[in-house]
Design a protein around this motif. Structure first.
Motif, mmCIF file in Angstrom:
data_model
loop_
_atom_site.group_PDB
_atom_site.id
_atom_site.type_symbol
_atom_site.label_atom_id
_atom_site.label_comp_id
_atom_site.label_asym_id
_atom_site.label_seq_id
_atom_site.Cartn_x
_atom_site.Cartn_y
_atom_site.Cartn_z
ATOM 1 N N GLY A 14 -1.754 -20.518 -0.948
ATOM 2 C CA GLY A 14 -0.660 -20.462 0.218
ATOM 3 C C GLY A 14 -0.902 -21.429 1.368
ATOM 4 O O GLY A 14 0.074 -21.969 1.849
ATOM 5 N N VAL A 15 -2.091 -21.329 2.037
ATOM 6 C CA VAL A 15 -2.334 -22.113 2.960
ATOM 7 C C VAL A 15 -2.465 -23.579 2.826
ATOM 8 O O VAL A 15 -1.627 -24.209 3.769
ATOM 9 C CB VAL A 15 -3.816 -21.754 3.438
ATOM 10 C CG1 VAL A 15 -4.280 -22.882 4.548
ATOM 11 C CG2 VAL A 15 -4.025 -20.470 4.209
ATOM 12 N N ALA A 16 -2.838 -23.952 1.516
ATOM 13 C CA ALA A 16 -2.628 -25.401 1.445
ATOM 14 C C ALA A 16 -1.272 -25.746 1.345
ATOM 15 O O ALA A 16 -0.746 -26.737 1.715
ATOM 16 C CB ALA A 16 -3.339 -25.732 -0.118
ATOM 17 N N CYS A 17 -0.263 -25.024 0.734
ATOM 18 C CA CYS A 17 1.104 -25.286 0.486
ATOM 19 C C CYS A 17 1.634 -25.275 1.860
ATOM 20 O O CYS A 17 2.697 -26.067 2.249
ATOM 21 C CB CYS A 17 1.996 -24.525 -0.497
ATOM 22 S SG CYS A 17 1.350 -24.467 -2.294
ATOM 23 N N PHE A 18 1.505 -24.609 2.857
ATOM 24 C CA PHE A 18 2.127 -24.327 4.089
ATOM 25 C C PHE A 18 1.798 -25.553 5.213
ATOM 26 O O PHE A 18 2.758 -26.383 5.445
ATOM 27 C CB PHE A 18 1.398 -23.174 4.920
ATOM 28 C CG PHE A 18 2.060 -23.056 6.356
ATOM 29 C CD1 PHE A 18 3.266 -22.549 6.532
ATOM 30 C CD2 PHE A 18 1.231 -23.483 7.315
ATOM 31 C CE1 PHE A 18 3.738 -22.663 7.682
ATOM 32 C CE2 PHE A 18 1.496 -23.312 8.723
ATOM 33 C CZ PHE A 18 3.082 -22.717 8.937
ATOM 34 N N PHE A 19 0.454 -25.886 5.088
ATOM 35 C CA PHE A 19 0.171 -27.154 5.881
ATOM 36 C C PHE A 19 0.741 -28.470 5.086
ATOM 37 O O PHE A 19 1.014 -29.323 5.619
ATOM 38 C CB PHE A 19 -1.435 -27.214 5.816
ATOM 39 C CG PHE A 19 -1.807 -26.479 7.078
ATOM 40 C CD1 PHE A 19 -1.690 -26.515 8.265
ATOM 41 C CD2 PHE A 19 -2.464 -25.060 6.590
ATOM 42 C CE1 PHE A 19 -2.142 -25.665 9.226
ATOM 43 C CE2 PHE A 19 -3.010 -24.314 7.721
ATOM 44 C CZ PHE A 19 -2.901 -24.434 8.857
ATOM 45 N N GLY A 20 0.635 -28.392 3.674
ATOM 46 C CA GLY A 20 1.245 -29.602 3.093
ATOM 47 C C GLY A 20 2.704 -29.767 3.498
ATOM 48 O O GLY A 20 3.076 -30.995 3.680
ATOM 49 N N ALA A 21 3.514 -28.664 3.280
ATOM 50 C CA ALA A 21 4.980 -28.710 3.604
ATOM 51 C C ALA A 21 5.333 -29.022 5.103
ATOM 52 O O ALA A 21 6.036 -29.855 5.380
ATOM 53 C CB ALA A 21 5.587 -27.375 3.401
ATOM 54 N N SER A 22 4.353 -28.408 5.833
ATOM 55 C CA SER A 22 4.514 -29.071 7.417
ATOM 56 C C SER A 22 4.142 -30.155 7.715
ATOM 57 O O SER A 22 4.827 -30.902 8.465
ATOM 58 C CB SER A 22 3.397 -28.002 8.337
ATOM 59 O OG SER A 22 3.599 -26.610 8.025
ATOM 60 N N GLY A 76 4.147 -24.450 -4.641
ATOM 61 C CA GLY A 76 3.112 -23.516 -4.496
ATOM 62 C C GLY A 76 3.446 -22.178 -4.857
ATOM 63 O O GLY A 76 2.371 -21.552 -5.583
ATOM 64 N N GLY A 77 4.704 -21.727 -4.901
ATOM 65 C CA GLY A 77 5.022 -20.353 -5.302
ATOM 66 C C GLY A 77 4.891 -20.301 -6.895
ATOM 67 O O GLY A 77 4.403 -19.488 -7.235
ATOM 68 N N PHE A 78 5.164 -21.452 -7.574
ATOM 69 C CA PHE A 78 4.802 -21.495 -8.850
ATOM 70 C C PHE A 78 3.563 -21.264 -9.328
ATOM 71 O O PHE A 78 3.014 -20.657 -10.154
ATOM 72 C CB PHE A 78 5.485 -22.763 -9.552
ATOM 73 C CG PHE A 78 4.785 -23.349 -10.886
ATOM 74 C CD1 PHE A 78 5.457 -22.331 -11.963
ATOM 75 C CD2 PHE A 78 4.094 -24.259 -11.136
ATOM 76 C CE1 PHE A 78 5.124 -22.622 -13.108
ATOM 77 C CE2 PHE A 78 3.734 -24.439 -12.435
ATOM 78 C CZ PHE A 78 4.242 -23.627 -13.488
ATOM 79 N N ALA A 79 2.474 -22.037 -8.232
ATOM 80 C CA ALA A 79 0.978 -21.885 -8.635
ATOM 81 C C ALA A 79 0.615 -20.586 -8.442
ATOM 82 O O ALA A 79 -0.322 -20.349 -9.221
ATOM 83 C CB ALA A 79 0.283 -22.942 -7.567
ATOM 84 N N ILE A 80 1.052 -19.865 -7.305
ATOM 85 C CA ILE A 80 0.592 -18.402 -6.886
ATOM 86 C C ILE A 80 1.195 -17.533 -8.072
ATOM 87 O O ILE A 80 0.503 -16.537 -8.781
ATOM 88 C CB ILE A 80 1.150 -18.267 -5.617
ATOM 89 C CG1 ILE A 80 0.508 -18.823 -4.406
ATOM 90 C CG2 ILE A 80 1.120 -16.571 -5.619
ATOM 91 C CD1 ILE A 80 1.150 -18.464 -3.176
ATOM 92 N N VAL A 81 2.285 -17.878 -8.612
ATOM 93 C CA VAL A 81 2.753 -16.883 -9.771
ATOM 94 C C VAL A 81 2.062 -17.160 -10.933
ATOM 95 O O VAL A 81 1.604 -16.258 -11.601
ATOM 96 C CB VAL A 81 4.365 -17.242 -10.130
ATOM 97 C CG1 VAL A 81 4.821 -16.564 -11.515
ATOM 98 C CG2 VAL A 81 5.147 -16.865 -8.948
ATOM 99 N N ILE A 82 1.550 -18.505 -11.409
ATOM 100 C CA ILE A 82 0.512 -18.542 -12.391
ATOM 101 C C ILE A 82 -0.755 -17.829 -12.481
ATOM 102 O O ILE A 82 -1.359 -17.162 -13.137
ATOM 103 C CB ILE A 82 0.485 -20.079 -12.641
ATOM 104 C CG1 ILE A 82 1.562 -20.990 -13.026
ATOM 105 C CG2 ILE A 82 -0.853 -20.470 -13.469
ATOM 106 C CD1 ILE A 82 1.506 -22.357 -13.502
ATOM 107 N N LEU A 83 -1.165 -17.777 -10.974
ATOM 108 C CA LEU A 83 -2.437 -17.181 -10.815
ATOM 109 C C LEU A 83 -2.205 -15.510 -10.997
ATOM 110 O O LEU A 83 -3.059 -14.930 -11.203
ATOM 111 C CB LEU A 83 -2.765 -17.509 -9.398
ATOM 112 C CG LEU A 83 -4.225 -16.767 -8.761
ATOM 113 C CD1 LEU A 83 -5.453 -17.185 -9.696
ATOM 114 C CD2 LEU A 83 -4.348 -17.140 -7.218
ATOM 115 N N MET A 84 -1.096 -15.182 -10.572
ATOM 116 C CA MET A 84 -0.750 -13.718 -10.679
ATOM 117 C C MET A 84 -0.731 -13.328 -11.974
ATOM 118 O O MET A 84 -1.111 -12.210 -12.500
ATOM 119 C CB MET A 84 0.780 -13.531 -9.902
ATOM 120 C CG MET A 84 0.468 -13.506 -8.385
ATOM 121 S SD MET A 84 2.158 -13.342 -7.375
ATOM 122 C CE MET A 84 2.386 -11.388 -8.013
#
Length: 267
Positions: free
Chosen positions: A31-39, A63-71
């Motif tokens: 999540g942090v990586a996606c946030f800073f990447g988008a920023s 990033g959301g897709f990656a988190i869903v896969i992890l979930m």
């Protein structure tokens, strides 16, 4: 049954705390990586502004897709924990590829619901009349029903092993057949989410996955009992569910847990 669920879920979470913590840290890092990447993309000045917005949104969706896969992967392991089995950190990574297809579909579904909430409700409210308020309310309640139903998607997938459409259908069946229990679990998980903001890494999304798997596992006993008693009219049978008898084996397996056993499990 609800009290036993609370006890079992707490015990399972306590016994698997380090595993849950590791899973949550992985999700936070993504999540942090996606946030800073988008920023970072939004700050790029040598490409058109509209393109930076599109790229940022694509980055966030990925990033959301990656988190869903992890979930999905974590959820499979949580189903094992709920079934009194042990899990290892390795299982988080070995199950990642199994949920790619369903993760894509689930991510797109959530994105569509979020879009409906962000665009649809304000659009109708801006109409400034009774029809606008009515349609906004209808959208809100439809979204709430979807949220209450979709909370069962992950545990149903891990315990029933059905396809995406079949699992989605069962989500709504579970909700409408267990409305009060679904609301109870939703509120319980909201409390876990608030605790996660305070404790930061626990219980987190993995703790919520565990609670949902525990809840569904216990609730499915009801349907096993109904199938075993087809002679009883369904309406009457639903009022006679012998929860004490159905969870007796789980109660015995969990055993008595004193406060000392949580602090000193080796004694």
């Amino acid at each position: 049954m609800n009290l036993f669920f609370l006890k079992k879920n707490f015990c399972d979470g306590w016994d698997s705390a380090f595993w849950l913590m590791f899973s949550n840290i992985l999700a936070i890092l993504i999540g942090v990586a996606c946030f800073f990447g988008a920023s970072g993309i939004m700050k790029v000045t040598f490409i058109p502004e509209w393109l930076t917005i599109v790229l940022s949104l694509c980055f966030l969706i990925f990033g959301g897709f990656a988190i869903v896969i992890l979930m999905m992967s974590v959820n499979e392991a949580c189903a094992r924990i709920a079934d009194f089995k042990s899990v290892t950190v390795k299982e988080i990574f070995t199950k990642l590829k199994d949920g790619v297809k369903d993760s894509i579909l689930f991510t797109l579904l959530i994105a569509a619901l979020v879009l409906l909430a962000v665009v649809g409700i304000p659009f109708y409210l801006r109409m400034g009349n009774m029809f606008g308020i009515l349609f906004a309310a209808l959208v809100f309640w439809a979204l709430l029903v979807c949220v209450l139903a979709l909370q069962w998607f992950f545990p149903l997938r891990s315990q029933m092993h059905g396809g995406f459409k079949k699992t989605l259908k069962k989500c709504f069946i579970i909700l409408f057949d267990n409305t009060g229990f679904s609301i109870f679990i939703f509120i319980y998980n909201l409390i876990l989410a608030v605790l996660s903001c305070i404790v930061f890494v626990l219980p987190g999304f993995s703790g919520i996955c565990l609670s949902l798997n525990n809840a569904l596992r216990l609730r499915l006993y009801k349907y096993d009992w109904l199938e075993e008693h087809p002679d009883i009219p369904l309406k009457e049978a639903r009022k006679q569910i012998p929860w004490g008898e159905l969870i007796a084996e789980d109660y015995e397996t969990l055993g008595p847990r004193s406060f000392k056993s949580f602090i000193f499990p080796w004694k």
